[in-house]
Design a protein around this motif. Structure first.
Motif, PDB file in Angstrom:
ATOM      1  N   ALA A 164      26.782  -4.380   1.038  1.00  0.00           N
ATOM      2  CA  ALA A 164      27.961  -4.972   0.398  1.00  0.00           C
ATOM      3  C   ALA A 164      27.606  -5.796  -0.840  1.00  0.00           C
ATOM      4  CB  ALA A 164      28.731  -5.835   1.396  1.00  0.00           C
TER       5      ALA A 164
ATOM      6  N   ARG B  32      33.707 -10.321   4.279  1.00  0.00           N
ATOM      7  CA  ARG B  32      33.001 -10.949   5.412  1.00  0.00           C
ATOM      8  C   ARG B  32      31.592 -11.353   4.982  1.00  0.00           C
ATOM      9  NH1 ARG B  32      29.469  -9.850   9.280  1.00  0.00           N
ATOM     10  NH2 ARG B  32      29.161  -7.676   8.725  1.00  0.00           N
ATOM     11  N   ARG B  33      30.904 -10.454   4.294  1.00  0.00           N
ATOM     12  CA  ARG B  33      29.548 -10.762   3.822  1.00  0.00           C
ATOM     13  C   ARG B  33      29.588 -11.870   2.769  1.00  0.00           C
ATOM     14  NH1 ARG B  33      25.098  -8.237   6.471  1.00  0.00           N
ATOM     15  NH2 ARG B  33      25.842  -6.242   7.243  1.00  0.00           N
TER      16      ARG B  33
ATOM     17  N   GLU C 101      34.596  -5.674   4.766  1.00  0.00           N
ATOM     18  CA  GLU C 101      33.167  -5.894   4.998  1.00  0.00           C
ATOM     19  C   GLU C 101      32.557  -6.723   3.869  1.00  0.00           C
ATOM     20  OE1 GLU C 101      29.247  -5.729   6.582  1.00  0.00           O
ATOM     21  OE2 GLU C 101      31.255  -5.720   7.430  1.00  0.00           O
TER      22      GLU C 101
ATOM     23  N   GLU D 246      38.816  -1.064   4.051  1.00  0.00           N
ATOM     24  CA  GLU D 246      37.732  -1.238   5.019  1.00  0.00           C
ATOM     25  C   GLU D 246      36.481  -1.786   4.340  1.00  0.00           C
ATOM     26  OE1 GLU D 246      34.939   1.712   7.550  1.00  0.00           O
ATOM     27  OE2 GLU D 246      37.098   1.977   7.861  1.00  0.00           O
ATOM     28  N   GLU D 247      36.123  -1.218   3.206  1.00  0.00           N
ATOM     29  CA  GLU D 247      34.959  -1.703   2.457  1.00  0.00           C
ATOM     30  C   GLU D 247      35.209  -3.122   1.945  1.00  0.00           C
ATOM     31  OE1 GLU D 247      31.892  -0.325   1.957  1.00  0.00           O
ATOM     32  OE2 GLU D 247      32.502   1.274   3.317  1.00  0.00           O
TER      33      GLU D 247
END
Length: 174
Positions: free
Chosen positions: A53, A141-142, A138, A134-135
């Motif tokens: 990511a 979140r990262r 992530e 979706e990407e």
């Protein structure tokens, strides 16, 4: 992109040692044999893993590009700073303490909606990831983990070293 990214919060002596090593190959070897295993095993609180990511994260913060473009200090969250390795199989980008302080000052203001807006503005042509919800989830979140990491590094007065192992695609070179 298959490169896995990790941020490390380094001490003065670790940075001094890295900088004294004049050869890129020896510097990479020292990092991989000494710093990386030590931090993973004994100092996990001083690392932030961004997996793959990091690419989308950097582009979102650096106005869509993987190059050094974008506005300081957001363009230093991932790839900005001083390159400590010139090969195309590994990335080592060092941020000085003053840069760490600058980055940490602006990161708390990055909201979910602003990051999402920036993420959606990434051009869809020169990278391997797909710009979708979706990407994004992530990457966000990262990013939250990376943001917490930066704030702690600044509070402790440390340097930040971003690394990514593997080959970076030629179309998105630094």
């Amino acid at each position: 992109m298959s490169c896995l990214g990790i941020h490390f919060s380094l001490s003065d002596s670790e940075v001094d040692h890295l900088l004294r090593i004049g050869d890129d190959g020896r510097r990479l070897h020292y990092f991989r044999e000494s710093i990386e295993p030590l931090y993973v095993a004994e100092h996990p609180e001083r690392i932030a893993e961004s997996g793959t990511a990091w690419d989308a994260m950097h582009r979102a913060l650096a106005e869509g590009t993987l190059s050094g473009e974008g506005r300081y200090p957001l363009n230093h969250v991932v790839l900005g700073g001083t390159s400590l390795y010139a090969g195309d199989d590994f990335v080592m980008r060092l941020k000085a303490r003053n840069q760490v302080q600058d980055v940490a000052r602006v990161l708390p203001a990055m909201t979910h909606s602003e990051f999402h807006r920036r993420y959606r503005a990434i051009p869809t042509t020169d990278h391997a990831f797909i710009v979708n919800n979706e990407e994004f989830d992530e990457t966000w979140r990262r990013f939250e983990g990376v943001r917490s990491f930066w704030l702690r590094a600044a509070e402790e007065g440390r340097y930040v070293l971003f690394t990514a192992n593997g080959r970076i695609e030629p179309s998105s070179s630094l």
